[in-house]
Design a protein around this motif. Structure first.
Motif, PDB file in Angstrom:
ATOM      1  N   GLY A 281       9.079  -1.594 -13.703  1.00 22.92           N
ATOM      2  CA  GLY A 281       7.627  -1.642 -13.915  1.00 22.92           C
ATOM      3  C   GLY A 281       6.861  -2.001 -12.648  1.00 22.92           C
ATOM      4  O   GLY A 281       5.655  -2.263 -12.693  1.00 22.92           O
ATOM      5  N   SER A 282       7.512  -1.982 -11.484  1.00 27.02           N
ATOM      6  CA  SER A 282       6.841  -2.404 -10.254  1.00 27.02           C
ATOM      7  C   SER A 282       5.867  -1.351  -9.732  1.00 27.02           C
ATOM      8  O   SER A 282       4.992  -1.664  -8.935  1.00 27.02           O
ATOM      9  N   VAL A 283       6.030  -0.126 -10.150  1.00 29.09           N
ATOM     10  CA  VAL A 283       5.079   0.923  -9.762  1.00 29.09           C
ATOM     11  C   VAL A 283       4.624   1.629 -11.035  1.00 29.09           C
ATOM     12  O   VAL A 283       5.458   2.043 -11.848  1.00 29.09           O
ATOM     13  N   THR A 284       3.301   1.741 -11.193  1.00 25.30           N
ATOM     14  CA  THR A 284       2.813   2.536 -12.332  1.00 25.30           C
ATOM     15  C   THR A 284       2.020   3.729 -11.809  1.00 25.30           C
ATOM     16  O   THR A 284       1.273   3.615 -10.826  1.00 25.30           O
ATOM     17  N   LEU A 285       2.212   4.862 -12.442  1.00 25.51           N
ATOM     18  CA  LEU A 285       1.536   6.107 -12.054  1.00 25.51           C
ATOM     19  C   LEU A 285       1.055   6.798 -13.324  1.00 25.51           C
ATOM     20  O   LEU A 285       1.599   6.569 -14.402  1.00 25.51           O
ATOM     21  N   ARG A 286       0.045   7.664 -13.139  1.00 29.50           N
ATOM     22  CA  ARG A 286      -0.402   8.488 -14.258  1.00 29.50           C
ATOM     23  C   ARG A 286       0.071   9.939 -14.074  1.00 29.50           C
ATOM     24  O   ARG A 286       0.507  10.596 -14.983  1.00 29.50           O
ATOM     25  N   HIS A 287      -0.046  10.414 -12.822  1.00 31.25           N
ATOM     26  CA  HIS A 287       0.370  11.783 -12.506  1.00 31.25           C
ATOM     27  C   HIS A 287       1.857  11.811 -12.162  1.00 31.25           C
ATOM     28  O   HIS A 287       2.399  10.808 -11.694  1.00 31.25           O
ATOM     29  N   SER A 288       2.456  12.985 -12.312  1.00 28.89           N
ATOM     30  CA  SER A 288       3.758  13.159 -11.661  1.00 28.89           C
ATOM     31  C   SER A 288       3.448  13.346 -10.168  1.00 28.89           C
ATOM     32  O   SER A 288       2.409  13.907  -9.807  1.00 28.89           O
ATOM     33  N   VAL A 289       4.342  12.841  -9.323  1.00 28.26           N
ATOM     34  CA  VAL A 289       4.046  12.853  -7.884  1.00 28.26           C
ATOM     35  C   VAL A 289       5.230  13.433  -7.120  1.00 28.26           C
ATOM     36  O   VAL A 289       6.379  13.004  -7.320  1.00 28.26           O
ATOM     37  N   TYR A 290       4.940  14.411  -6.264  1.00 21.59           N
ATOM     38  CA  TYR A 290       5.975  14.987  -5.394  1.00 21.59           C
ATOM     39  C   TYR A 290       5.817  14.405  -4.000  1.00 21.59           C
ATOM     40  O   TYR A 290       4.744  14.513  -3.398  1.00 21.59           O
ATOM     41  N   LEU A 291       6.865  13.750  -3.523  1.00 17.14           N
ATOM     42  CA  LEU A 291       6.817  13.131  -2.203  1.00 17.14           C
ATOM     43  C   LEU A 291       7.278  14.204  -1.210  1.00 17.14           C
ATOM     44  O   LEU A 291       8.480  14.449  -1.060  1.00 17.14           O
ATOM     45  N   GLY A 292       6.315  14.862  -0.587  1.00 21.44           N
ATOM     46  CA  GLY A 292       6.522  16.137   0.100  1.00 21.44           C
ATOM     47  C   GLY A 292       7.647  16.171   1.123  1.00 21.44           C
ATOM     48  O   GLY A 292       8.599  16.938   0.964  1.00 21.44           O
ATOM     49  N   GLU A 293       7.560  15.365   2.171  1.00 15.36           N
ATOM     50  CA  GLU A 293       8.578  15.445   3.230  1.00 15.36           C
ATOM     51  C   GLU A 293       9.941  14.985   2.706  1.00 15.36           C
ATOM     52  O   GLU A 293      10.982  15.498   3.118  1.00 15.36           O
ATOM     53  N   ALA A 294       9.931  14.009   1.794  1.00 20.12           N
ATOM     54  CA  ALA A 294      11.194  13.473   1.264  1.00 20.12           C
ATOM     55  C   ALA A 294      11.800  14.376   0.198  1.00 20.12           C
ATOM     56  O   ALA A 294      12.972  14.248  -0.139  1.00 20.12           O
ATOM     57  N   LYS A 295      11.004  15.278  -0.364  1.00 18.47           N
ATOM     58  CA  LYS A 295      11.426  16.182  -1.438  1.00 18.47           C
ATOM     59  C   LYS A 295      11.945  15.398  -2.646  1.00 18.47           C
ATOM     60  O   LYS A 295      13.010  15.688  -3.204  1.00 18.47           O
ATOM     61  N   VAL A 296      11.192  14.366  -3.010  1.00 12.99           N
ATOM     62  CA  VAL A 296      11.564  13.538  -4.163  1.00 12.99           C
ATOM     63  C   VAL A 296      10.492  13.705  -5.245  1.00 12.99           C
ATOM     64  O   VAL A 296       9.293  13.692  -4.957  1.00 12.99           O
ATOM     65  N   ALA A 297      10.956  13.860  -6.491  1.00 17.20           N
ATOM     66  CA  ALA A 297      10.047  13.977  -7.633  1.00 17.20           C
ATOM     67  C   ALA A 297       9.957  12.622  -8.327  1.00 17.20           C
ATOM     68  O   ALA A 297      10.982  11.989  -8.584  1.00 17.20           O
ATOM     69  N   VAL A 298       8.738  12.192  -8.622  1.00 19.93           N
ATOM     70  CA  VAL A 298       8.559  10.919  -9.329  1.00 19.93           C
ATOM     71  C   VAL A 298       7.792  11.201 -10.619  1.00 19.93           C
ATOM     72  O   VAL A 298       6.712  11.802 -10.592  1.00 19.93           O
ATOM     73  N   THR A 299       8.380  10.785 -11.734  1.00 17.11           N
ATOM     74  CA  THR A 299       7.803  11.127 -13.043  1.00 17.11           C
ATOM     75  C   THR A 299       7.539   9.857 -13.845  1.00 17.11           C
ATOM     76  O   THR A 299       8.485   9.132 -14.194  1.00 17.11           O
TER      77      THR A 299
END
Ligand SMILES: Cc1cc2nc3c(=O)[nH]c(=O)nc-3n(C[C@H](O)[C@H](O)[C@H](O)COP(=O)(O)OP(=O)(O)OC[C@H]3O[C@@H](n4cnc5c(N)ncnc54)[C@H](O)[C@@H]3O)c2cc1C
Length: 418
Positions: A281-299
């Motif tokens: 629970g240390s990071v909360t997001l509303r959108h899905s986020v693509y970390l471009g250079e790292a090519k990591v998907a965060v959902t």
């Protein structure tokens, strides 16, 4: 007339197809090697519904990058230096597709295929398929303007089907998602993209299939395909001979060898991905986020934050390499500094079904009159599941329905590999 269908594979493609064919009125049996539904690639993914990412994996410059990254065990793209002939042959075939012309053809084909994706997911809900579905949109975030411009150009063709990517500054992105760190310089907002909890989607589809009378054979690996001439009569699975009028091969990364059992091997190989679920629970997001250079998907899901990434060619096993998980964690913290630095204990892997040209394989298996293939969806299996099922259904229906989808379906025909 087709009255019954046997679907091999209870991943998202097999289940979406079973659901669709059961709704069409067919008696459907789903056969799967796994003992339960929450085990494979279709639950181990980022859960994005992203027509905006309608692009094949083989792209100009891709293999050059992979070769540079081969020395790093935590890189986002990795090709095992294995001498196995099938691996070498596959990678060489893929290399041949890493050119501008094939890439543009793939983008065009996938964009057309994605035209009805969102509408079909809406229909799932309307018909009582229950799953966790988020419509907040997606952010692609970057630490360099150059990468953002590359992605902006790459997403431009999807405007044709109503999916846009709007440039935003780092501060505008932080207004939307305060968890993003100062290193995030710029990004793109894709308002129509969605995400799901993939575990809930698999459960929802299976439940709805059961409601429609679909029969499930679990713990039943298909080990033989029995044919008479051009017609398959049955598959042998779990000691049972399973008969049907029609067979759909939807066994993900294993579909190549399954197709060989049916008489026509297909070049489908795994692209292994990694991920973990952060429940701190240390990071909360509303959108899905693509970390471009790292090519990591965060959902962001209702009960966890899912991080996923890495494309590893040449391994068929499900082993978790901790270096890869560490790579995801380390690179993600550049964008989301609030994430815990410790390696997550519950890492998982998934095998994306890959093809040399980066396009799905959907359509009749050459040499057989009653076998269809539905696989090769690479990084887009969740996104493309309903529309793939629609193509299979139209093919079976024939007549006007199949003529109506013929143009969209043509680039995905298994015949391109004969
Ligand atoms: C890290 C990662 C992130 C991803 N993120 C996304 C995303 O955000 N959005 C998206 O659209 N896609 C994403 N994907 C891709 C997506 O997960 C896959 O394309 C999709 O799950 C493939 O589904 P499938 O049904 O073809 O295969 P699978 O899910 O692999 O299912 C195949 C099934 O066939 C069964 N099987 C295999 N062989 C046999 C046999 N001989 N007999 C019987 N059964 C057999 C297996 O047990 C399995 O259940 C991601 C993938 C990964 C790895």
């Amino acid at each position: 007339m087709t009255h019954s269908a046997v679907i091999v594979g209870a991943g998202v493609i097999g289940l979406a197809t079973a659901y669709r064919l059961a709704r069409d009125g067919l008696a459907v049996t789903v056969v799967d090697a796994a003992s339960e539904g929450a085990a494979g690639t279709s639950v181990h993914n980022a859960g994005w519904i992203v027509p905006i990412m309608s692009a094949p994996v083989p792209a100009p410059g891709m293999l050059g990058k992979a070769v540079r990254w081969m020395v790093r065990r935590d890189s986002p793209l990795y090709i095992h230096p294995s001498p196995r002939p099938d691996h070498v042959r596959f990678m060489l075939r893929m290399l041949r597709h890493c050119n501008t012309e094939d890439f543009a053809h793939g983008v065009e084909a996938l964009t057309s295929l994605n035209e009805r994706t969102l509408a079909l997911f809406d229909e799932y809900e309307e018909d009582g398929v229950r799953f966790e579905h988020h419509r907040a949109g997606q952010l692609l975030v970057f630490t360099s303007r150059r990468t953002m411009e590359e992605y902006r150009a790459a997403t431009a063709p999807m405007e044709r089907i109503g999916h846009s990517a709007v440039p935003l500054s780092g501060d505008e992105l932080r207004d939307l998602e305060p968890a993003l760190g100062k290193q995030v310089l710029t990004g793109l907002r894709c308002p129509r993209e969605r995400h799901v909890d993939p575990v809930s989607l698999i459960r929802g589809l299976e439940d709805r299939c059961r409601g429609l009378g679909v029969r499930f054979l679990r713990d039943s690996r298909v080990v033989a395909v029995r044919s008479r001439g051009r017609a398959v009569d049955s598959v042998l699975a779990g000691g049972e001979e399973v008969e049907g009028d029609l067979f759909v091969l939807a066994a993900g990364a294993h579909t190549g060898s399954l197709a060989r059992l049916a008489g026509h091997p297909l070049p489908v190989r795994p692209g292994k991905g990694y991920g973990f679920d952060d429940t701190s629970g240390s990071v909360t997001l509303r959108h899905s986020v693509y970390l471009g250079e790292a090519k990591v998907a965060v959902t962001p899901l209702s009960d966890r934050l899912r991080l996923a990434g890495t494309m590893e060619f040449g391994s068929f096993d499900g082993a978790v390499d901790p270096h890869r998980l560490r790579g995801i964690t380390r690179s993600a913290r550049t964008y989301l500094p609030g994430l815990p630095s410790a390696v997550q204990p519950h890492g998982w892997t998934g095998l994306r079904p890959m093809t040399p040209d980066g396009l799905p394989v959907v359509g009749p298996l050459p040499g057989k009159d009653n076998v269809l293939v539905a696989t090769g969806h690479s990084m887009l299996g969740v996104t493309l599941a309903p529309v793939t099922a629609d193509l299979v259904s139209a093919h079976i229906a024939g007549g006007r329905r199949s003529t109506g989808t013929a143009h969209t379906a043509a680039p995905f025909s298994p015949r391109r590999f004969t």
